[in-house]
Design a protein around this motif. Sequence first.
Motif, PDB file in Angstrom:
ATOM      1  N   GLY A  99     -85.257 -46.427   6.788  1.00 10.41           N
ATOM      2  CA  GLY A  99     -85.753 -46.636   8.367  1.00 10.41           C
ATOM      3  C   GLY A  99     -86.564 -45.595   8.725  1.00 10.41           C
ATOM      4  O   GLY A  99     -87.074 -44.759   7.754  1.00 10.41           O
ATOM      5  N   ALA A 100     -87.405 -45.596   9.974  1.00 10.28           N
ATOM      6  CA  ALA A 100     -88.268 -44.640  10.313  1.00 10.28           C
ATOM      7  C   ALA A 100     -87.679 -43.109  10.528  1.00 10.28           C
ATOM      8  O   ALA A 100     -88.104 -42.363  10.377  1.00 10.28           O
ATOM      9  N   THR A 101     -86.211 -43.368  10.739  1.00 10.54           N
ATOM     10  CA  THR A 101     -85.643 -41.943  10.989  1.00 10.54           C
ATOM     11  C   THR A 101     -85.863 -41.186   9.699  1.00 10.54           C
ATOM     12  O   THR A 101     -86.309 -39.975   9.865  1.00 10.54           O
ATOM     13  N   TYR A 125     -88.077 -39.194  21.505  1.00  6.39           N
ATOM     14  CA  TYR A 125     -86.858 -39.852  20.594  1.00  6.39           C
ATOM     15  C   TYR A 125     -86.115 -38.751  20.053  1.00  6.39           C
ATOM     16  O   TYR A 125     -86.324 -37.751  19.520  1.00  6.39           O
ATOM     17  N   ASN A 173     -95.634 -40.961  19.029  1.00 10.92           N
ATOM     18  CA  ASN A 173     -94.860 -42.342  19.191  1.00 10.92           C
ATOM     19  C   ASN A 173     -95.620 -43.019  20.291  1.00 10.92           C
ATOM     20  O   ASN A 173     -95.563 -42.836  21.437  1.00 10.92           O
ATOM     21  N   ASN A 177     -90.925 -44.790  23.011  1.00  5.63           N
ATOM     22  CA  ASN A 177     -89.502 -44.712  23.430  1.00  5.63           C
ATOM     23  C   ASN A 177     -89.271 -43.575  23.856  1.00  5.63           C
ATOM     24  O   ASN A 177     -89.323 -42.670  23.277  1.00  5.63           O
ATOM     25  N   ASP A 205     -95.509 -42.468  14.834  1.00  3.55           N
ATOM     26  CA  ASP A 205     -94.158 -43.499  14.727  1.00  3.55           C
ATOM     27  C   ASP A 205     -94.536 -44.712  15.428  1.00  3.55           C
ATOM     28  O   ASP A 205     -94.624 -44.760  16.657  1.00  3.55           O
ATOM     29  N   VAL A 207     -92.722 -47.819  15.112  1.00  7.79           N
ATOM     30  CA  VAL A 207     -91.679 -48.644  14.903  1.00  7.79           C
ATOM     31  C   VAL A 207     -92.085 -49.852  15.918  1.00  7.79           C
ATOM     32  O   VAL A 207     -91.471 -50.917  15.723  1.00  7.79           O
ATOM     33  N   TYR A 208     -92.572 -49.879  17.013  1.00  2.67           N
ATOM     34  CA  TYR A 208     -92.842 -50.792  17.994  1.00  2.67           C
ATOM     35  C   TYR A 208     -94.000 -51.219  17.971  1.00  2.67           C
ATOM     36  O   TYR A 208     -94.628 -51.841  18.956  1.00  2.67           O
ATOM     37  N   SER A 239     -91.023 -49.536  10.763  1.00  2.26           N
ATOM     38  CA  SER A 239     -89.837 -50.056  10.432  1.00  2.26           C
ATOM     39  C   SER A 239     -89.538 -51.559  10.563  1.00  2.26           C
ATOM     40  O   SER A 239     -90.250 -52.072  11.361  1.00  2.26           O
ATOM     41  N   LYS A 242     -87.182 -53.088  14.423  1.00  5.45           N
ATOM     42  CA  LYS A 242     -87.631 -53.650  15.682  1.00  5.45           C
ATOM     43  C   LYS A 242     -88.469 -54.987  15.452  1.00  5.45           C
ATOM     44  O   LYS A 242     -88.521 -56.048  16.129  1.00  5.45           O
ATOM     45  N   LYS A 250     -81.993 -50.738   8.126  1.00 13.02           N
ATOM     46  CA  LYS A 250     -82.466 -49.359   7.713  1.00 13.02           C
ATOM     47  C   LYS A 250     -83.619 -49.465   6.613  1.00 13.02           C
ATOM     48  O   LYS A 250     -83.406 -48.626   5.710  1.00 13.02           O
TER      49      LYS A 250
END
Length: 404
Positions: A99-101, A125, A173, A177, A205, A207-208, A239, A242, A250
């Motif tokens: 995952g991005a995490t 985030y 980001n 978010n 980041d 992810v979106y 990621s 989403k 993940k």
Amino acid sequence: MPVDVDPLVARMRGFGTTIFAEMSALAAATGAVNLGQGFPDFDGPPEMLEAAQRAIRDGVNQYPPGPGTPQLREAVAAHQRRWYGLDYDPGSEVVVTAGATEAVTAAVLAFCEAGDEVVVLDPLYDSYAASIALAGAVVRPVPLRPGPDGRFGFAEADLRAAFGPRTRLVLLNSPHNPTGTVLSRAELALVAELCTTHDVLAVTDEVYEHLVLDGVDGAGHVPLATLEGMRERTLVVSSAGKTFSCTGWKIGWVCGPAPLVGALMRVKQYLTYTNGAPFQPAVAVALGLGDDYFDGLVSSMRAKRDRLASGLREAGFAVERSQGTYFLAADIRPVLGADPDGPLPDGHDGLAFCRALPERAGVAAVPMQVFYATRGEGRHLVRFTFGKRDEVLDEGVRRLRATA
Ligand code: PMP
Ligand code: GLN
């Protein structure tokens, strides 16, 4: 060790259970419609789901290579070229992560010495603050505030003031978010200018990236790495969660110049080593889907955002502008009968509101104040997700209107 001593390291003591876990547990316990935690309640593309099942049947069930399967790394490189014109060598400039995490955490741990400063947009985030704390580094928040157009943005002076001699990294980001803001080209250009003049690395980041619903400049997503001088100092984080509605898989990835990717890999190999063997080829299939898939995602999510925003307005909330992600911010003051621009009534804030909402109205949301590094900010705002089936959004709104 004495049993009454907290065994947790001091640098993690400020962090409780994540707000997503708390609010989702509350939603489950009360049977509330969960408009809190950001995960879709619909499945991703069938071609991808089928490819994962096929991979499991075909025995793709053991450790994949540490940096990820060659097939997925090639698909990631092709994706970056197709959408952004960015060229990465799948052999040395792409790594698959849990995952991005994990990507963000590994990057922060790889780049930051204790005491180094990390510039972030505030609110941020939740995992960023924890990763920065684990590294012993320091958060330098840049406030995002709604402007005259209702869009959250930062002031140039605030960004400039955040950069100094101890700045190591900017952790950016966009789409963002929890505010739903999408940084403009002018804002990105300012970040790029400061990174190059202060010789600072960037971790973005993204992810979106496929959930830009209203391009600020009439365009889709713009990676910071596409700006002059930024590719060589940026790690781009993405990621599948989403983009392909598979948050539980993940599967994330990073792209960047070989020295940065190599540094991240050095840390990442001791965090998870590797993950998600049968999901990696499936995500490779999804990355190669035609434009119709990506366009369909944007138009469906845009309609959901508009549906939830108008429903929340009817239920009495003041809704802030969201240009992307799964999220929008709503002001609770009108619902509480308070002056829309005035202070919150005594004893009320977004956290108290969200803790009571599942019981009171049968809906779960997430308070924005927990995302702020600056204490006291965002107490009047709660975050709702619109990444749910239309009937779920409608039921949530119906319940909120019934208790308004
Ligand atoms: N960054 C942001 C901004 C997020 O909203 C999320 C949740 N999707 C993540 C990172 C975590 O992504 P992943 O589930 O891929 O670890
Ligand atoms: N990214 C999701 C959100 O912002 C939640 C992820 C999580 O539960 N950690 O709601």
